[in-house]
Design a protein around this motif. Sequence first.
Motif, PDB file in Angstrom:
ATOM      1  N   TYR A 237     -66.218  83.228  20.790  1.00  0.00           N
ATOM      2  CA  TYR A 237     -67.030  84.442  21.176  1.00  0.00           C
ATOM      3  C   TYR A 237     -66.421  85.669  21.958  1.00  0.00           C
ATOM      4  N   THR A 238     -66.869  86.726  22.024  1.00  0.00           N
ATOM      5  CA  THR A 238     -66.547  87.570  22.955  1.00  0.00           C
ATOM      6  C   THR A 238     -67.695  88.435  23.448  1.00  0.00           C
ATOM      7  N   GLY A 239     -67.338  89.244  24.296  1.00  0.00           N
ATOM      8  CA  GLY A 239     -68.527  90.459  24.863  1.00  0.00           C
ATOM      9  C   GLY A 239     -69.575  90.085  25.627  1.00  0.00           C
TER      10      GLY A 239
ATOM     11  N   CYS B 138     -72.299  83.762  18.542  1.00  0.00           N
ATOM     12  CA  CYS B 138     -71.706  83.092  17.407  1.00  0.00           C
ATOM     13  C   CYS B 138     -73.000  82.345  16.731  1.00  0.00           C
TER      14      CYS B 138
ATOM     15  N   ASN C 213     -63.951  81.679  25.030  1.00  0.00           N
ATOM     16  CA  ASN C 213     -64.181  83.498  25.156  1.00  0.00           C
ATOM     17  C   ASN C 213     -63.047  83.853  24.651  1.00  0.00           C
ATOM     18  N   GLN C 214     -62.921  84.918  23.987  1.00  0.00           N
ATOM     19  CA  GLN C 214     -61.695  85.644  23.722  1.00  0.00           C
ATOM     20  C   GLN C 214     -61.657  86.998  24.346  1.00  0.00           C
ATOM     21  N   GLY C 215     -62.477  87.360  25.128  1.00  0.00           N
ATOM     22  CA  GLY C 215     -62.617  88.579  25.978  1.00  0.00           C
ATOM     23  C   GLY C 215     -62.844  88.473  27.349  1.00  0.00           C
TER      24      GLY C 215
ATOM     25  N   ASN D  64     -65.614  82.419  14.630  1.00  0.00           N
ATOM     26  CA  ASN D  64     -65.403  83.528  15.313  1.00  0.00           C
ATOM     27  C   ASN D  64     -66.600  84.480  15.435  1.00  0.00           C
ATOM     28  N   SER D  65     -66.948  85.169  16.560  1.00  0.00           N
ATOM     29  CA  SER D  65     -67.722  86.258  16.422  1.00  0.00           C
ATOM     30  C   SER D  65     -67.758  87.325  17.700  1.00  0.00           C
ATOM     31  N   THR D  66     -67.889  88.553  17.375  1.00  0.00           N
ATOM     32  CA  THR D  66     -67.734  89.516  18.546  1.00  0.00           C
ATOM     33  C   THR D  66     -68.839  89.555  19.396  1.00  0.00           C
TER      34      THR D  66
END
Length: 380
Positions: free
Chosen positions: A72-74, A53, A96-98, A48-50
Motif C-alpha cells: 500500500y502507499t500514501g 488495500c 509500504n511502497q511510498g 497492491n493499492s495506492t
Amino acid sequence: MIRRPPRSTQSRSSAASDVYKRQTYDNSANATRCGYVKGDLTLASGINSTGTCLTVNASNIVIDCAGNWVNYTGSGYAIDITGQSNVTVKNCRIRNQGSPTVDSIYLYRSRNCILRNITMSDLSGTRFTGVYNWMSNNTQILDSYIYGSTSTEVALTVNASSGVTIENNDLGGTLALLIEESSGTSVLRNRFTIGAGAIRRIHLNSSHSNALDGNNMTISGVGADAVLLSASDSNTLQNNRISTNGSGAYGFKLIGSDGNTITSNRISSLTADNPAILLDASDSNTIEDNLLNTSQYMSYGVELKSQASGNTLRNNNISSIGIMDRTDSSVTNTMSYSTSFGSITWSTGSFAQNLTCNGTELSLARFIFAANLALSLIHI
C-alpha cells in the motif's frame, strides 16, 4: 390496424446512463486484488493499492495472506478493521511502497480480533506505525515481526483498550510498544532488539493493571530505556531479561507510578550511568527477588528520588554498585532480606545504619552507595 406503442422520449444519453446505473460495480477484494473484505479471503498472489488495500466489512471471517505481500502507499492502511469482531488476519507480509502517513494495520472499535504471523517493516524510512489498536478489546497479536528503522515512530500501539495479548513477537522501532490509557494488557515472551536512535522499548502511559512477563530486551541506544511507566499503577513486571549498553539507559524507569510489582527480573547494565531501576516520585511499589548487575560508574541497582515513598525492596541481589536513595527524612521506604534468622529490615532514615562492611567503598549521606562490597547484615 395495430398501433405501435409510443416511442420513448428519453434521450439516448439518458438511456445509456440508466444502463450504467443498473450495472453493479464489484469493489470486493479477491485472491488477487485489494478491496472490501466481506467474507473469508485467501490470497493467491501479492496485492497492491495506492490507498487502503483491504477494508474489512464483515465479522467472523479469516483473512489468510498465505505468505503473500500486501502493498500500500500514501495515506491509506494496509488493512482497516473498524467496527468488527472475531476477525483473524494471518500469514501476511506487509510493505509500504511510498511515504506512509497512517498505520499499516488499523483496528478501531473492534473486538476479539487476532493478528498472527504478520511481517512488516518500514522500507521508506518515514513515519510508520505497524499496528494501531484503538478502543479495540481482547485483540491478540501473536508470532509476528513488526520492526521499523531508527527514524520511525511506533511498531505497535495499544490505546484505550482492554484485554489485549501481545505474545511471542519480535518488535522494534524508535518506540517498540506504546500502551496508553489501557488495562489488562498481557505482554508475554516477546523479543525487543534495536540499536542507536531508539527512545525506549516499552512505554506504559496512564495504563493500569497490565503485565509484562518473560520478555527479552537488548538495549544499545543512548538514553534508550527498556521500560518506562509514567502515571501507571498496579502493573506487574516479572521474569524479564534486560541488557542495556548505552549511557543513560534504565532497565525500568517509573515516574509518578504507584503500586507496581517488579519481581524476578534480570537486568544487566554494561556502561556508565545505567541504573537498573529508577523510582521517581513513585510510591508503594514492590521490588523483589531481582538480579541486578550494574558494574559501571553511576549505574545503581536501584535509585530512589523525588520523594519516592512507601516502596519495599525485598531479597534483591544487587552486584557491584548498590542503592542510591536521594529522598529525605520526610518519607519512608523499606529494604529487607529474609535469612534463617527471619527478616532483616531497614527503613529510610536508617538505610545507612546497622551495616558492617568488609569492602572497598561505602558512602553515607542519607543513601547507600556501595561498590565491590561484602555487606554483613546485622539484625536489629
